[in-house]
Design an enzyme around this catalytic site. Structure first.
Site, PDB file in Angstrom:
ATOM      1  N   MET A   1      74.979  15.140 -71.322  1.00 25.27           N
ATOM      2  CA  MET A   1      74.289  15.535 -70.088  1.00 25.27           C
ATOM      3  C   MET A   1      75.111  15.080 -68.889  1.00 25.27           C
ATOM      4  SD  MET A   1      70.248  15.285 -69.260  1.00 25.27           S
ATOM      5  CE  MET A   1      70.096  13.530 -69.426  1.00 25.27           C
ATOM      6  N   CYS A   2      75.209  13.772 -68.637  1.00 26.77           N
ATOM      7  CA  CYS A   2      76.020  13.188 -67.562  1.00 26.77           C
ATOM      8  C   CYS A   2      75.457  13.482 -66.167  1.00 26.77           C
ATOM      9  CB  CYS A   2      77.470  13.648 -67.638  1.00 26.77           C
ATOM     10  SG  CYS A   2      78.298  13.225 -69.183  1.00 26.77           S
ATOM     11  N   GLY A   3      75.826  12.659 -65.225  1.00 27.69           N
ATOM     12  CA  GLY A   3      75.430  12.845 -63.838  1.00 27.69           C
ATOM     13  C   GLY A   3      76.587  12.538 -62.915  1.00 27.69           C
TER      14      GLY A   3
ATOM     15  N   ARG B   1      70.757  10.169 -66.973  1.00 22.08           N
ATOM     16  CA  ARG B   1      71.576  11.272 -67.472  1.00 22.08           C
ATOM     17  C   ARG B   1      72.782  10.776 -68.274  1.00 22.08           C
ATOM     18  NH1 ARG B   1      70.416  16.146 -65.193  1.00 22.08           N
ATOM     19  NH2 ARG B   1      72.476  16.926 -65.824  1.00 22.08           N
TER      20      ARG B   1
END
Length: 300
Positions: free
Chosen positions: A1-3, A31
């Site tokens: 996902m990551c942010g 995230r």
């Protein structure tokens, strides 16, 4: 996902970019809890700044620093300053040679993660606040910064695989990325045939090298972002920073979220509005969502 998150202050002078980015990344930490990274821009350093990831055990640390010293001597780079914190070894050197050849050999024999006269990339396993406790990010002043919280999907959880990524061979250019490039290997091989090096299998590293190469050929950051949207396949949102600019790009599907706020004082961009809200506690913010297939840059 990551942010991802980024902030640029419009007014001249030093601002609390470290503290601002910690708050923004903490807002989207859900995230990506595996690692956190910061690309921070301040006043120009007289010496070229290099930051390495090194082992944390004493024997491994000593061996890594000794190896780096040998490489510096080989390239006639004079060590002026040094600091060892956490898994990071940060040095300032007097160097006037071929930067591409110098950094390429450095990366072949050491884990070099940041190079520049303005840029400093600090990244490690853990949350924004955990990384801050080790490296004192909150005390760092400057003009702009971008950052990333990572959920490891395509490579292992280790500091050198975390974002941001520096563009190998080019100083002071960094990117953070949320998404996946489906033509990564095709584009990577094209750049490798032209002599560019890659040191992870993270597709985000490609974005940094691609943009830096375009700008080295005379393109503006704005035009490089425009071609990137067409050249790169996949679903992605990314931020890029140089000593004087910050910018974003979104693919045509816009599957990866991004929100933007601009007022008289700053530009703030993030994966989620909660990150921007952290800069304005107790206030309502008027953020917008960039349209699919768009890009934009801002300059100091």
């Amino acid at each position: 996902m990551c942010g991802i998150a980024g902030v640029m202050y419009k007014q001249k002078g030093s601002h609390d970019i470290g503290a601002s980015l910690i708050n923004m990344l903490d807002g989207c930490q859900h995230r990506g809890p595996d690692s956190t990274g910061f690309a921070l821009y301040g006043d120009k350093h007289e010496q070229l700044q290099l930051r390495f990831i090194i082992p944390t055990d004493e024997a491994g640390k000593a061996e890594a620093i000794k190896n780096i010293a040998t490489l510096l001597e080989k390239h006639s780079a004079k060590l002026v300053t040094e600091e060892c914190v956490g898994c990071s070894y940060h040095i300032g050197v007097d160097f006037g040679g071929d930067l591409l050849a110098f950094t390429k050999e450095m990366e072949d024999h050491a884990k070099l993660v940041s190079v520049g006269h303005y840029l400093d990339i600090i990244k490690d396993d853990g949350t924004a606040h955990e990384v801050d406790k080790v490296y004192n990010i909150g005390a760092i002043k400057g003009s702009h910064a971008i950052g990333h919280v990572r959920l490891a999907t395509e490579s292992a959880v280790r500091p050198e695989a975390a974002h941001p990524f520096w563009a190998t061979g080019f100083e002071d250019i960094a990117i953070v990325h949320n998404g996946q490039l489906t033509n990564y290997w095709k584009m990577r091989r094209r750049l490798q045939r032209r002599g560019f090096a890659f040191h992870t299998d993270n597709d985000s590293e490609l974005v940094a090298v691609y943009l830096a190469d375009k700008m080295a050929q005379g393109e503006t950051l704005n035009s490089a972002l425009e071609t990137a949207i067409d050249d790169m396949d996949g679903t992605f949102s990314f931020l890029v920073s140089t000593p004087t600019e910050i910018g974003y790009a979104k693919d045509h599907l816009a599957a990866k979220p991004m929100v933007l706020l601009e007022n008289d004082d700053m530009i703030a961009i993030a994966s989620e509005e909660v990150s921007i809200n952290r800069l304005f506690p107790g206030q309502s913010v008027n953020s917008t969502e960039p349209a699919p297939g768009t890009f934009r840059t801002w300059s100091l």
